[in-house]
Write a protein that holds these residues in place. Structure first.
Motif, short mmCIF file in Angstrom:
data_model
loop_
_atom_site.label_atom_id
_atom_site.label_comp_id
_atom_site.label_asym_id
_atom_site.label_seq_id
_atom_site.Cartn_x
_atom_site.Cartn_y
_atom_site.Cartn_z
N HIS A 6 13.30 5.28 -6.49
CA HIS A 6 12.52 4.88 -7.67
C HIS A 6 11.50 5.94 -8.08
CE1 HIS A 6 14.36 0.96 -7.83
NE2 HIS A 6 14.13 0.82 -6.53
N SER A 7 11.21 6.91 -7.18
CA SER A 7 10.26 7.98 -7.52
C SER A 7 10.97 9.20 -8.11
CB SER A 7 9.47 8.40 -6.28
OG SER A 7 10.30 9.10 -5.37
N ILE A 8 12.31 9.18 -8.13
CA ILE A 8 13.05 10.32 -8.68
C ILE A 8 12.94 10.31 -10.20
CG2 ILE A 8 15.33 11.41 -8.93
CD1 ILE A 8 16.04 10.25 -6.17
N LYS A 9 12.53 11.44 -10.75
CA LYS A 9 12.35 11.59 -12.19
C LYS A 9 13.53 12.29 -12.85
CE LYS A 9 7.98 10.31 -11.78
NZ LYS A 9 7.88 8.95 -11.34
N GLU A 10 14.06 13.33 -12.16
CA GLU A 10 15.04 14.19 -12.81
C GLU A 10 15.97 14.81 -11.78
OE1 GLU A 10 14.96 17.94 -15.95
OE2 GLU A 10 13.21 17.58 -14.69
N ILE A 11 17.22 15.03 -12.19
CA ILE A 11 18.20 15.76 -11.40
C ILE A 11 18.76 16.86 -12.28
CG2 ILE A 11 20.39 15.66 -10.15
CD1 ILE A 11 19.84 12.69 -9.64
N THR A 12 18.62 18.10 -11.82
CA THR A 12 19.13 19.24 -12.58
C THR A 12 20.00 20.11 -11.68
OG1 THR A 12 17.21 20.61 -12.02
CG2 THR A 12 17.09 19.35 -14.07
N GLY A 13 20.83 20.95 -12.30
CA GLY A 13 21.63 21.89 -11.54
C GLY A 13 20.77 23.05 -11.08
N SER A 14 21.16 23.68 -9.98
CA SER A 14 20.40 24.81 -9.46
C SER A 14 21.32 25.75 -8.69
CB SER A 14 19.29 24.31 -8.53
OG SER A 14 18.62 25.40 -7.94
N ARG A 15 21.05 27.03 -8.77
CA ARG A 15 21.74 28.03 -7.95
C ARG A 15 20.70 28.84 -7.19
NH1 ARG A 15 26.91 28.12 -7.34
NH2 ARG A 15 26.94 30.33 -6.89
N SER A 16 19.54 28.23 -6.97
CA SER A 16 18.44 28.90 -6.29
C SER A 16 18.83 29.24 -4.85
CB SER A 16 17.21 27.99 -6.29
OG SER A 16 16.20 28.55 -5.49
#
Length: 142
Positions: free
Chosen positions: A80-90
């Protein structure tokens, strides 16, 4: 719904690094005279690397995401605290065994990068718990 477990995707280069590291330490086992110190260093290193390789996973337990990376890293995040999921290649160190990662942003400034093997199903299960998560990740080709 029981616990949902997702293994980390593992890239070929990581297998090669681990196998190469293990092979590079192999001569230490054949020192004359035999060295128990060398044996325990080699065995401990191998066990540590194999533990991470085979025990990095992401578990959805009700409304909590548990991130495990071997025996020494465990983190829990309220879905419930998750705001966003994005792709990453870090390349930043994280509990992910692939550079094809997703960054999960939660709370105000927290982030964890992971690499679930079945990314689409993983994200779908998170959205079942918290439909307010903003997802900006390219879907994997089937």
């Amino acid at each position: 719904m029981g616990d949902l477990k997702y293994k980390s995707e593992v890239e070929l280069w990581l297998y090669l690094v681990i196998i190469g590291s293990c092979a590079a330490m192999l001569p230490l086992l054949f020192l004359k005279p035999f060295s128990w110190v060398a044996f325990f260093i080699v065995a401990g290193t191998w066990l540590f690397m194999l533990d991470i390789l085979f025990n990095t996973r992401y578990i959805i337990k009700g409304d909590v995401l548990v991130v495990r990376c071997g025996a020494f890293f465990k983190s829990s995040v309220s879905i419930h605290s998750i705001k966003e999921i994005t792709g990453s290649r870090s390349i930043v160190s994280s509990p992910a065994l692939s550079l094809d990662r997703i960054a999960i942003r939660y709370n105000k400034y927290d982030e964890v990068m992971i690499s679930p093997k079945d990314r689409d199903a993983f994200i779908s299960h998170l959205l079942e718990v918290n439909s307010n998560i903003v997802v900006s990740v390219k879907r994997k080709a089937a």
